[in-house]
Design a protein around this motif. Structure first.
Motif, mmCIF file in Angstrom:
data_model
loop_
_atom_site.group_PDB
_atom_site.id
_atom_site.type_symbol
_atom_site.label_atom_id
_atom_site.label_comp_id
_atom_site.label_asym_id
_atom_site.label_seq_id
_atom_site.Cartn_x
_atom_site.Cartn_y
_atom_site.Cartn_z
ATOM 1 N N PRO A 18 0.832 -1.204 0.000
ATOM 2 C CA PRO A 18 0.000 0.000 0.000
ATOM 3 C C PRO A 18 0.866 1.254 0.000
ATOM 4 O O PRO A 18 1.980 1.241 0.530
ATOM 5 N N LEU A 19 0.374 2.309 -0.626
ATOM 6 C CA LEU A 19 1.006 3.618 -0.504
ATOM 7 C C LEU A 19 0.614 4.157 0.869
ATOM 8 O O LEU A 19 -0.568 4.120 1.226
ATOM 9 N N ARG A 20 1.613 4.624 1.650
ATOM 10 C CA ARG A 20 1.293 4.994 3.030
ATOM 11 C C ARG A 20 0.126 5.978 3.109
ATOM 12 O O ARG A 20 -0.786 5.810 3.899
ATOM 13 N N MET A 21 0.145 7.031 2.274
ATOM 14 C CA MET A 21 -0.848 8.090 2.463
ATOM 15 C C MET A 21 -2.257 7.714 2.036
ATOM 16 O O MET A 21 -3.172 8.513 2.170
ATOM 17 N N GLN A 22 -2.474 6.491 1.577
ATOM 18 C CA GLN A 22 -3.851 6.074 1.294
ATOM 19 C C GLN A 22 -4.545 5.511 2.539
ATOM 20 O O GLN A 22 -5.761 5.417 2.581
ATOM 21 N N TYR A 23 -3.789 5.134 3.571
ATOM 22 C CA TYR A 23 -4.307 4.666 4.864
ATOM 23 C C TYR A 23 -5.376 3.593 4.733
ATOM 24 O O TYR A 23 -6.372 3.576 5.476
ATOM 25 N N ALA A 24 -5.216 2.705 3.791
ATOM 26 C CA ALA A 24 -6.161 1.600 3.608
ATOM 27 C C ALA A 24 -5.530 0.579 2.671
ATOM 28 O O ALA A 24 -4.503 0.860 2.042
ATOM 29 N N SER A 25 -6.142 -0.596 2.574
ATOM 30 C CA SER A 25 -5.621 -1.655 1.707
ATOM 31 C C SER A 25 -6.691 -2.094 0.727
ATOM 32 O O SER A 25 -7.863 -2.211 1.076
ATOM 33 N N LYS A 26 -6.223 -2.372 -0.474
ATOM 34 C CA LYS A 26 -7.154 -2.881 -1.498
ATOM 35 C C LYS A 26 -7.509 -4.329 -1.192
ATOM 36 O O LYS A 26 -6.632 -5.126 -0.842
ATOM 37 N N PRO A 27 -8.795 -4.686 -1.365
ATOM 38 C CA PRO A 27 -9.136 -6.107 -1.225
ATOM 39 C C PRO A 27 -8.369 -6.930 -2.269
ATOM 40 O O PRO A 27 -8.052 -6.420 -3.346
ATOM 41 N N ASN A 28 -8.093 -8.173 -1.947
ATOM 42 C CA ASN A 28 -7.357 -9.045 -2.876
ATOM 43 C C ASN A 28 -8.088 -9.152 -4.214
ATOM 44 O O ASN A 28 -9.218 -9.626 -4.273
ATOM 45 N N PRO A 29 -7.440 -8.696 -5.303
ATOM 46 C CA PRO A 29 -8.130 -8.761 -6.599
ATOM 47 C C PRO A 29 -8.281 -10.188 -7.139
ATOM 48 O O PRO A 29 -9.091 -10.418 -8.014
ATOM 49 N N TYR A 30 -7.468 -11.116 -6.643
ATOM 50 C CA TYR A 30 -7.554 -12.509 -7.124
ATOM 51 C C TYR A 30 -7.836 -13.410 -5.936
ATOM 52 O O TYR A 30 -6.913 -14.031 -5.384
ATOM 53 N N PRO A 31 -9.100 -13.506 -5.528
ATOM 54 C CA PRO A 31 -9.395 -14.243 -4.293
ATOM 55 C C PRO A 31 -8.956 -15.708 -4.341
ATOM 56 O O PRO A 31 -8.766 -16.310 -3.289
ATOM 57 N N ASN A 32 -8.754 -16.261 -5.535
ATOM 58 C CA ASN A 32 -8.341 -17.673 -5.603
ATOM 59 C C ASN A 32 -6.836 -17.847 -5.477
ATOM 60 O O ASN A 32 -6.327 -18.956 -5.512
ATOM 61 N N GLN A 33 -6.140 -16.733 -5.381
ATOM 62 C CA GLN A 33 -4.681 -16.797 -5.395
ATOM 63 C C GLN A 33 -4.145 -16.182 -4.094
ATOM 64 O O GLN A 33 -4.763 -15.276 -3.529
#
Ligand code: ZN
Length: 613
Positions: free
Chosen positions: A548-563
């Protein structure tokens, strides 16, 4: 009493919520038009009467108002004429054509009288703008009525509006009436008409048009007297009335729009087709055998495109939409579009897809497209490219790839200007075009890379729910994305749309020691981004590392849930490099930054390791 008052107040807030979101400090002006025009199809001149009820919902007292007189642009020596000839890459449709128009070929809109609440007011024509000094200032919350008589001449078709376009359509009546300029929290937007795009006041239109009875009209608004008119509007079994003195009087109403357009031709085919949710689709095209098949085949696809936009943005709110052969390429208007019609089928569908998407991104989400052209052209390009991929079954792995390529070529050319540039004031048409369309589409697509595709989809729908029938600005869009995703995104809006900072990340160094692999990543470009690093191991298995980029203060959900995905510590933007260690015992075969290519990295050559080109 207290309870009574507060519930009354709640009721009032609900009723006026669309126009007046005072709770959030939002307001917008309102204008209702009543117009009667008489069109002479031989001289291309018209006379008009306009009654305009204007409501000042702003907190300001207004001592003047402005109108647009767009037709005045089509005169030798106008700003549009001079700019079109002196820009470094002239638009082929315009070039020096305006400079050569004769007095009977030019366009004009000339007010002959104007009153405010029955009293004459002073007005001044300044090129394509009318400036009116009011006798009585309009107080906040008050309405006033303007009555104007005007005469006009429809220019030979050069750009968008005009008579006798290249395909022989008689009258493309866009931007044809004195149109009140918008006043918002940034003040008046009395932009001269130089090349492009619009911003209008929301309101209801009531328009009657008297015209030679041989002509069929299509455009904005619902025809009120179809059985009188005929021309494909008559209900089955009804015989239209005979016209008076060779002219029909067409009566249209259009509720809650910010523009009114019409097109007329004596040789139109007029088809209707049932669209989604009871929306009637109308098609107007020249009666030429060589285009008939394409225009018939376009009809069911137009219905599918509308269905796509309904599902992916929000429900089309009117009962009618018209695709009309006219104009000079493709241009969106309220409840309709004008497109040239002698195209190959794929192009006819592509233009229809794009222009119809503008119904959402500009007509309903009515951004000031002179200032925020990327929210108009960019978002439209994004969604219509996605729609084409599905509706036309194009099977493109990334429907936005062309937009990324376009943007990257401009960014590397050194000719890019920030997207905050006014649409008329780019150095070249190319810089405007790529910035508005391609970089604008990437703005949306890349947001999906940052917050995740599901969050992007939700953002688009919520943006429509909260901002349709209003005038959203860039901040309004990004705040919706922030609320949906819980990311901080001000850095994205700022760097992407207000600067020409570019993205360039690289795999700088890879070394291994036993079963450990050490990787150094580098941020070369000024713009920060989160990183998806896809690793393939010698045993064939794959893993994604997410930084994550620090200044976004959040995480993207896993785009490939099977991986498998491993989230690493964040990367503070100011740090030029980032070290990571892969010590799971597996040997690294190759790795790549952003395998999806949804991050607009301007140099992808340094994004991979161990992959043979
Ligand atoms: Zn467009």
């Amino acid at each position: 009493m207290k309870i009574f008052f507060s519930s009354l107040l709640t009721l009032m807030l609900v009723v006026s919520a669309t126009a007046q979101d005072k709770e959030h400090g939002y307001w917008q002006q309102k204008v209702d038009y009543k117009m009667e025009v008489d069109m002479d199809v031989k001289s291309f001149q018209l006379s008009g009467k306009q009654e305009l009820k204007y409501t000042n919902n702003s907190p300001d007292e207004l001592d003047k108002v402005f109108y647009h007189l767009f037709f005045n642009a089509f005169q030798p020596g106008s700003e549009m004429d001079v700019r079109s000839r002196t820009i470094e890459d002239p638009d082929g449709r315009v070039g020096d054509r305006i400079s050569k128009l004769s007095p009977t070929e030019i366009g004009y809109t000339m007010p002959t009288s104007l009153t405010q609440d029955g009293k004459k007011v002073k007005f001044e024509v300044i090129g394509t703008v009318l400036k009116v000094e009011l006798n009585e200032p309009i107080k906040p919350g008050k309405s006033t009525t303007f009555k104007m008589d005007w005469t006009g001449q429809v220019p030979v078709q050069v750009r968008r509006s005009g008579r006798n376009n290249a395909e022989g359509v008689a009258l493309s009546m866009t931007q044809w009436y004195p149109k009140l300029a918008e006043y918002d929290d940034e003040g008046w937007h009395a932009d001269p008409y130089i090349a492009r795009e619009f911003y209008g006041v929301w309101g209801d239109f009531d328009v009657t048009i008297k015209i030679d009875d041989a002509y069929t009209i299509g455009g904005t608004g619902y025809l009120q007297n179809p059985n009188e008119i005929g021309h494909g509007y008559t209900q089955k079994g009804v015989k239209p009335m005979k016209s008076k003195n060779g002219k029909h009087t067409w009566h249209f109403v259009a509720p809650n729009v910010h523009d009114f357009t019409w097109v007329a031709d004596p040789n139109y085919v007029h088809d209707t087709f049932d669209g989604p949710n009871g929306v009637k689709l109308h098609f107007f095209y020249k009666n030429k055998p060589e285009i008939a098949e394409n225009w018939k085949n376009l009809q069911p696809i137009t219905a599918k495109l509308m269905e796509y936009y309904n599902q992916n943005i929000g429900e089309y709110p009117y009962k009618q939409y018209s695709v009309i052969q006219g104009g000079d390429g493709g241009m969106e208007y309220a409840m309709s579009t004008l497109i040239t019609g002698e195209r190959k089928f794929g192009s006819l569908v592509g233009v229809t897809a794009h222009e119809m998407a503008h119904t959402w991104f500009q007509f309903l989400l009515a951004t000031n497209e002179s200032k925020h052209e990327w929210m108009d052209e960019g978002f439209t390009s994004y969604i219509s490219d996605e729609a084409m991929n599905v509706v036309m079954d194009e099977k493109k792995p990334n429907p936005q790839a062309g937009n990324y390529r376009g943007y990257i070529s401009l960014a590397k050319s050194g000719k890019e200007q920030p997207q905050t540039t006014h649409a008329d004031r780019y150095a070249s048409n190319r810089a405007y075009g790529i910035s508005a369309y391609s970089k604008g589409a990437v703005m949306m697509s890349q947001l999906g890379y940052i917050i995740g595709e599901e969050n992007l989809k939700k953002t688009i729908k919520r943006y429509f729910d909260e901002w349709s029938f209003k005038h959203p600005k860039p901040m309004d869009f990004i705040r919706v994305a922030e609320r949906v995703s819980v990311f901080e995104l001000d850095w994205y809006l700022m760097d992407w749309t207000q600067t020409t900072n570019t993205i360039d990340y690289a795999i700088k160094d890879v070394s291994s020691e036993g079963n450990k692999t050490m990787v150094t990543l580098e941020r070369i470009g000024l713009m920060g981004m989160p990183i998806d690093l896809d690793v393939t191991y010698e045993d064939g298995s794959q893993e994604q590392f997410y930084i994550p980029l620090r200044m976004q203060y959040a995480s993207k959900p896993n785009p490939y849930p099977n991986q498998k995905r491993t989230e690493l510590k964040d990367w503070p933007w100011a740090f030029p490099t980032y070290e990571l260690e892969i010590s799971n015992g597996k040997k690294v075969k190759s790795m790549v930054i952003d395998a999806s290519q949804h991050m607009a990295d301007i140099d992808r050559d340094n994004n991979s390791y161990g992959i043979e080109e």
